[in-house]
Scaffold this active site. Structure first.
Site, PDB file in Angstrom:
ATOM      1  N   CYS A  72     -10.044 -17.803  14.405  1.00  0.00           N
ATOM      2  CA  CYS A  72     -10.135 -16.983  13.187  1.00  0.00           C
ATOM      3  C   CYS A  72      -8.820 -16.911  12.410  1.00  0.00           C
ATOM      4  O   CYS A  72      -8.804 -17.087  11.190  1.00  0.00           O
ATOM      5  CB  CYS A  72     -10.668 -15.586  13.506  1.00  0.00           C
ATOM      6  N   HIS A 121      -9.892  -9.849  15.460  1.00  0.00           N
ATOM      7  CA  HIS A 121     -10.691 -10.841  14.741  1.00  0.00           C
ATOM      8  C   HIS A 121     -10.477 -10.651  13.245  1.00  0.00           C
ATOM      9  O   HIS A 121     -10.220  -9.535  12.778  1.00  0.00           O
ATOM     10  CB  HIS A 121     -12.177 -10.703  15.088  1.00  0.00           C
ATOM     11  N   HIS A 133     -15.560 -17.027   8.468  1.00  0.00           N
ATOM     12  CA  HIS A 133     -14.746 -16.822   9.664  1.00  0.00           C
ATOM     13  C   HIS A 133     -15.105 -17.837  10.730  1.00  0.00           C
ATOM     14  O   HIS A 133     -16.134 -18.508  10.656  1.00  0.00           O
ATOM     15  CB  HIS A 133     -14.888 -15.390  10.189  1.00  0.00           C
TER      16      HIS A 133
END
Length: 162
Positions: A72, A121, A133
């Site tokens: 990510c 994240h 993502h």
């Protein structure tokens, strides 16, 4: 020593006044960003988002910084790097390094959204309630709708490029 009620009230007033000044200073500093810097940031954000779109379908790889496989923060950093903005490597480092913080409702195209308590994240906001993502092992880079799950787990956003 215990403060008298009047002294405690004065301390609370002073504290709220300081908070108000800090908030006002933050909004003034945001207002001080020149129109040319805002235009340059928007152009970079558009470029970063276009690059992220091109990565849809690439494999997730822990520690991946592309091309071809990403995690990510690698995807976010790689997209912004292509736009001319160097970001640190990890989600926490990126959040700390980018000084322009953004709210959930204030997010615009190109902003980096962070999730979970440890900001473990992140994704790139692409507008209209979506982000791109690199989700997790065994999955591929994708565009997702920012639904209630993401809103519940939202823990900040930043606007790189200033």
């Amino acid at each position: 020593m215990v403060a008298a009620p009047a002294e405690a009230a004065n301390a609370r007033t002073a504290s709220s006044t300081t908070s108000a000044r800090t908030a006002a200073a933050a909004s003034v500093s945001a207002a001080r960003i020149s129109a040319s810097r805002k235009a340059r940031q928007k152009k970079r954000a558009d470029y970063a988002v276009k690059y992220a779109y091109k990565q849809i379908g690439d494999r997730y790889r822990y520690g991946g910084t592309g091309p071809g496989s990403w995690d990510c923060s690698g995807l976010a950093g790689g997209s912004w790097r292509k736009a001319g903005v160097k970001l640190p490597r990890t989600t926490q480092q990126i959040y700390r390094a980018v000084k322009y913080k953004v709210s959930w409702k204030g997010a615009v195209k190109g902003d980096l959204l962070f999730f979970y308590g440890g900001r473990s994240h992140m994704g790139i906001y692409v507008g209209k309630g979506y982000m791109i993502h690199a989700p997790s092992s065994g999955k591929r880079v994708k565009k997702v709708k920012l639904n209630g799950y993401y809103k519940r787990n939202f823990h900040g956003a930043v606007r790189p490029g200033y």
